[in-house]
Design a protein around this motif. Sequence first.
Motif, PDB file in Angstrom:
ATOM      1  N   ASP A 102       5.365  -6.536  -7.933  1.00  0.00           N
ATOM      2  CA  ASP A 102       6.230  -5.488  -7.388  1.00  0.00           C
ATOM      3  C   ASP A 102       7.710  -5.774  -7.620  1.00  0.00           C
ATOM      4  O   ASP A 102       8.090  -6.788  -8.223  1.00  0.00           O
ATOM      5  CB  ASP A 102       5.923  -5.243  -5.906  1.00  0.00           C
ATOM      6  CG  ASP A 102       6.337  -6.397  -4.996  1.00  0.00           C
ATOM      7  OD1 ASP A 102       7.098  -7.281  -5.414  1.00  0.00           O
ATOM      8  OD2 ASP A 102       5.900  -6.395  -3.824  1.00  0.00           O
ATOM      9  N   PHE A 103       8.543  -4.874  -7.150  1.00  0.00           N
ATOM     10  CA  PHE A 103       9.982  -4.937  -7.368  1.00  0.00           C
ATOM     11  C   PHE A 103      10.605  -6.188  -6.765  1.00  0.00           C
ATOM     12  O   PHE A 103      11.633  -6.677  -7.229  1.00  0.00           O
ATOM     13  CB  PHE A 103      10.630  -3.680  -6.770  1.00  0.00           C
ATOM     14  CG  PHE A 103      12.110  -3.588  -6.977  1.00  0.00           C
ATOM     15  CD1 PHE A 103      12.642  -3.379  -8.236  1.00  0.00           C
ATOM     16  CD2 PHE A 103      12.983  -3.708  -5.901  1.00  0.00           C
ATOM     17  CE1 PHE A 103      14.021  -3.292  -8.418  1.00  0.00           C
ATOM     18  CE2 PHE A 103      14.351  -3.620  -6.076  1.00  0.00           C
ATOM     19  CZ  PHE A 103      14.873  -3.410  -7.345  1.00  0.00           C
ATOM     20  N   GLU A 104       9.955  -6.726  -5.736  1.00  0.00           N
ATOM     21  CA  GLU A 104      10.436  -7.949  -5.099  1.00  0.00           C
ATOM     22  C   GLU A 104       9.971  -9.204  -5.835  1.00  0.00           C
ATOM     23  O   GLU A 104      10.334 -10.316  -5.451  1.00  0.00           O
ATOM     24  CB  GLU A 104       9.952  -8.008  -3.643  1.00  0.00           C
ATOM     25  CG  GLU A 104      10.311  -6.799  -2.803  1.00  0.00           C
ATOM     26  CD  GLU A 104      11.771  -6.764  -2.409  1.00  0.00           C
ATOM     27  OE1 GLU A 104      12.391  -7.846  -2.419  1.00  0.00           O
ATOM     28  OE2 GLU A 104      12.283  -5.679  -2.099  1.00  0.00           O
ATOM     29  N   GLY A 105       9.138  -9.035  -6.857  1.00  0.00           N
ATOM     30  CA  GLY A 105       8.634 -10.176  -7.603  1.00  0.00           C
ATOM     31  C   GLY A 105       7.350 -10.751  -7.049  1.00  0.00           C
ATOM     32  O   GLY A 105       6.943 -11.851  -7.428  1.00  0.00           O
ATOM     33  N   ARG A 106       6.663 -10.005  -6.178  1.00  0.00           N
ATOM     34  CA  ARG A 106       5.439 -10.488  -5.552  1.00  0.00           C
ATOM     35  C   ARG A 106       4.215  -9.990  -6.305  1.00  0.00           C
ATOM     36  O   ARG A 106       4.116  -8.790  -6.604  1.00  0.00           O
ATOM     37  CB  ARG A 106       5.369 -10.022  -4.091  1.00  0.00           C
ATOM     38  CG  ARG A 106       6.525 -10.520  -3.235  1.00  0.00           C
ATOM     39  CD  ARG A 106       6.560  -9.841  -1.882  1.00  0.00           C
ATOM     40  NE  ARG A 106       6.761  -8.394  -2.007  1.00  0.00           N
ATOM     41  CZ  ARG A 106       7.068  -7.589  -0.989  1.00  0.00           C
ATOM     42  NH1 ARG A 106       7.190  -8.098   0.228  1.00  0.00           N
ATOM     43  NH2 ARG A 106       7.221  -6.295  -1.186  1.00  0.00           N
ATOM     44  N   LYS A 107       3.294 -10.887  -6.602  1.00  0.00           N
ATOM     45  CA  LYS A 107       2.040 -10.513  -7.240  1.00  0.00           C
ATOM     46  C   LYS A 107       1.163  -9.779  -6.244  1.00  0.00           C
ATOM     47  O   LYS A 107       0.861 -10.299  -5.165  1.00  0.00           O
ATOM     48  CB  LYS A 107       1.321 -11.764  -7.748  1.00  0.00           C
ATOM     49  CG  LYS A 107       0.006 -11.490  -8.476  1.00  0.00           C
ATOM     50  CD  LYS A 107       0.245 -10.986  -9.879  1.00  0.00           C
ATOM     51  CE  LYS A 107      -1.044 -11.018 -10.702  1.00  0.00           C
ATOM     52  NZ  LYS A 107      -0.839 -10.506 -12.058  1.00  0.00           N
ATOM     53  N   ARG A 108       0.763  -8.563  -6.582  1.00  0.00           N
ATOM     54  CA  ARG A 108      -0.066  -7.779  -5.685  1.00  0.00           C
ATOM     55  C   ARG A 108      -1.486  -8.328  -5.639  1.00  0.00           C
ATOM     56  O   ARG A 108      -1.955  -8.966  -6.583  1.00  0.00           O
ATOM     57  CB  ARG A 108      -0.115  -6.325  -6.154  1.00  0.00           C
ATOM     58  CG  ARG A 108       1.232  -5.620  -6.182  1.00  0.00           C
ATOM     59  CD  ARG A 108       1.706  -5.263  -4.810  1.00  0.00           C
ATOM     60  NE  ARG A 108       0.784  -4.342  -4.133  1.00  0.00           N
ATOM     61  CZ  ARG A 108       0.976  -3.869  -2.922  1.00  0.00           C
ATOM     62  NH1 ARG A 108       2.060  -4.228  -2.229  1.00  0.00           N
ATOM     63  NH2 ARG A 108       0.123  -3.047  -2.377  1.00  0.00           N
ATOM     64  N   LYS A 109      -2.190  -8.041  -4.544  1.00  0.00           N
ATOM     65  CA  LYS A 109      -3.613  -8.274  -4.453  1.00  0.00           C
ATOM     66  C   LYS A 109      -4.330  -6.933  -4.633  1.00  0.00           C
ATOM     67  O   LYS A 109      -3.690  -5.886  -4.750  1.00  0.00           O
ATOM     68  CB  LYS A 109      -3.969  -8.913  -3.110  1.00  0.00           C
ATOM     69  CG  LYS A 109      -3.428 -10.331  -2.954  1.00  0.00           C
ATOM     70  CD  LYS A 109      -3.938 -10.988  -1.678  1.00  0.00           C
ATOM     71  CE  LYS A 109      -3.462 -12.427  -1.585  1.00  0.00           C
ATOM     72  NZ  LYS A 109      -3.987 -13.104  -0.365  1.00  0.00           N
ATOM     73  N   PHE A 110      -5.657  -6.985  -4.628  1.00  0.00           N
ATOM     74  CA  PHE A 110      -6.409  -5.747  -4.772  1.00  0.00           C
ATOM     75  C   PHE A 110      -6.144  -4.832  -3.585  1.00  0.00           C
ATOM     76  O   PHE A 110      -6.080  -5.280  -2.440  1.00  0.00           O
ATOM     77  CB  PHE A 110      -7.908  -6.023  -4.865  1.00  0.00           C
ATOM     78  CG  PHE A 110      -8.729  -4.765  -4.856  1.00  0.00           C
ATOM     79  CD1 PHE A 110      -8.821  -3.979  -5.983  1.00  0.00           C
ATOM     80  CD2 PHE A 110      -9.379  -4.347  -3.702  1.00  0.00           C
ATOM     81  CE1 PHE A 110      -9.556  -2.793  -5.979  1.00  0.00           C
ATOM     82  CE2 PHE A 110     -10.118  -3.178  -3.677  1.00  0.00           C
ATOM     83  CZ  PHE A 110     -10.207  -2.399  -4.824  1.00  0.00           C
ATOM     84  N   GLY A 111      -6.034  -3.537  -3.857  1.00  0.00           N
ATOM     85  CA  GLY A 111      -5.875  -2.552  -2.794  1.00  0.00           C
ATOM     86  C   GLY A 111      -5.048  -1.372  -3.253  1.00  0.00           C
ATOM     87  O   GLY A 111      -4.435  -1.393  -4.320  1.00  0.00           O
ATOM     88  N   ASP A 112      -5.054  -0.332  -2.439  1.00  0.00           N
ATOM     89  CA  ASP A 112      -4.298   0.880  -2.715  1.00  0.00           C
ATOM     90  C   ASP A 112      -4.864   1.561  -3.967  1.00  0.00           C
ATOM     91  O   ASP A 112      -6.005   1.353  -4.351  1.00  0.00           O
ATOM     92  CB  ASP A 112      -2.808   0.551  -2.862  1.00  0.00           C
ATOM     93  CG  ASP A 112      -1.904   1.740  -2.565  1.00  0.00           C
ATOM     94  OD1 ASP A 112      -2.423   2.820  -2.221  1.00  0.00           O
ATOM     95  OD2 ASP A 112      -0.678   1.578  -2.666  1.00  0.00           O
ATOM     96  N   ARG A 113      -4.080   2.398  -4.610  1.00  0.00           N
ATOM     97  CA  ARG A 113      -4.448   3.017  -5.878  1.00  0.00           C
ATOM     98  C   ARG A 113      -3.217   2.985  -6.771  1.00  0.00           C
ATOM     99  O   ARG A 113      -2.161   2.532  -6.364  1.00  0.00           O
ATOM    100  CB  ARG A 113      -4.950   4.452  -5.657  1.00  0.00           C
ATOM    101  CG  ARG A 113      -3.960   5.349  -4.931  1.00  0.00           C
ATOM    102  CD  ARG A 113      -4.534   6.732  -4.754  1.00  0.00           C
ATOM    103  NE  ARG A 113      -3.517   7.642  -4.218  1.00  0.00           N
ATOM    104  CZ  ARG A 113      -3.598   8.961  -4.285  1.00  0.00           C
ATOM    105  NH1 ARG A 113      -4.628   9.533  -4.859  1.00  0.00           N
ATOM    106  NH2 ARG A 113      -2.654   9.718  -3.773  1.00  0.00           N
ATOM    107  N   HIS A 114      -3.344   3.471  -7.998  1.00  0.00           N
ATOM    108  CA  HIS A 114      -2.272   3.308  -8.987  1.00  0.00           C
ATOM    109  C   HIS A 114      -1.840   1.844  -8.998  1.00  0.00           C
ATOM    110  O   HIS A 114      -0.655   1.524  -8.962  1.00  0.00           O
ATOM    111  CB  HIS A 114      -1.073   4.208  -8.658  1.00  0.00           C
ATOM    112  CG  HIS A 114      -1.455   5.624  -8.372  1.00  0.00           C
ATOM    113  ND1 HIS A 114      -2.150   6.396  -9.266  1.00  0.00           N
ATOM    114  CD2 HIS A 114      -1.272   6.406  -7.288  1.00  0.00           C
ATOM    115  CE1 HIS A 114      -2.364   7.592  -8.741  1.00  0.00           C
ATOM    116  NE2 HIS A 114      -1.856   7.620  -7.538  1.00  0.00           N
ATOM    117  N   ASN A 115      -2.822   0.974  -9.024  1.00  0.00           N
ATOM    118  CA  ASN A 115      -2.568  -0.442  -8.798  1.00  0.00           C
ATOM    119  C   ASN A 115      -2.740  -1.282 -10.058  1.00  0.00           C
ATOM    120  O   ASN A 115      -2.794  -2.501  -9.979  1.00  0.00           O
ATOM    121  CB  ASN A 115      -3.481  -0.973  -7.686  1.00  0.00           C
ATOM    122  CG  ASN A 115      -4.960  -0.627  -7.931  1.00  0.00           C
ATOM    123  OD1 ASN A 115      -5.291   0.005  -8.926  1.00  0.00           O
ATOM    124  ND2 ASN A 115      -5.822  -1.037  -7.020  1.00  0.00           N
ATOM    125  N   SER A 116      -2.834  -0.649 -11.223  1.00  0.00           N
ATOM    126  CA  SER A 116      -3.059  -1.381 -12.470  1.00  0.00           C
ATOM    127  C   SER A 116      -1.764  -1.539 -13.253  1.00  0.00           C
ATOM    128  O   SER A 116      -0.996  -0.585 -13.404  1.00  0.00           O
ATOM    129  CB  SER A 116      -4.086  -0.651 -13.346  1.00  0.00           C
ATOM    130  OG  SER A 116      -5.294  -0.430 -12.656  1.00  0.00           O
TER     131      SER A 116
END
Length: 275
Positions: A102-116
């Motif tokens: 994300d914009f903060e530089g954090r690696k996302r985990k699975f969840g939400d949508r439009h997540n690829s």
Amino acid sequence: MEKYSDKVNKVVYGGDYNPEQWPEEIWAEDMRLFKQAGIDIVTLNVFSWAAIQPSEEMYDFGKLDRIMDMVRDNGLKVCLATSTGAHPAWMARRHPDILRVDFEGRKRKFGDRHNSCPNSPTYRTYAPKLAGMLAERYRGYENIVAWHISNEFGGECYCENCERAFRLWLKEKYETLKELNRVWNTAFWGHTFYDWEEIVLPNMLSEHFQYDRTTFQGITLDYKRFNSDSILDCFRLEYDAVKAVTPEIPVTTNLMGFYPVLDYQKWGKYMDVVS
């Protein structure tokens, strides 16, 4: 070959229909109510990737087969979605390159949508593969009047794959660092670049102090253009996959008004129907 004008000769009336999300015994009542409401088209399969592909090599179209047969038997036209708007949980676990940063530089985990991540090799492999398999499986359904690629494309990613792809995009656009330095006016605040590898993505770890406030406008503007192009490339991969099998069926995706993240004028050139 049946022409599109033979399939649709009026303004069709309907919307998203997600029967895979509720018990099958309700489906017959859905059909009865659709007839009462005058609905003649449904968009199917928008968020079914996890259900269709439960593992790396396994695909299960059984429930979608039943839905497709049901709506055809009830005289409904179909706008068939490719279902790639949200990847399966197992894919995120086995192939973490598909997860966005994300914009903060954090690696996302699975969840939400439009997540690829749009520059994920995993996403760019499996999304068009699924689109092509859907086209092969349902090409004989004469009531399919449009393909709906993914769903509401958008968002951003700041991962290492995107950073590498951004440098390549810049090389293609500017050809030399000298030209890039000139256009970006990198003399400002000591930004001069001497190697392409010195260029990093503009986010809260680098050029930004708020999402919409940057200390270096040139790189931020080009990142936004690059991001739009990256996501458009993903759309076009699926477009090509379904067109290779069903060239006569129009292809679209659902755009979102005056959405500032994507260059819709550029996107419009690659859609049969703008929607």
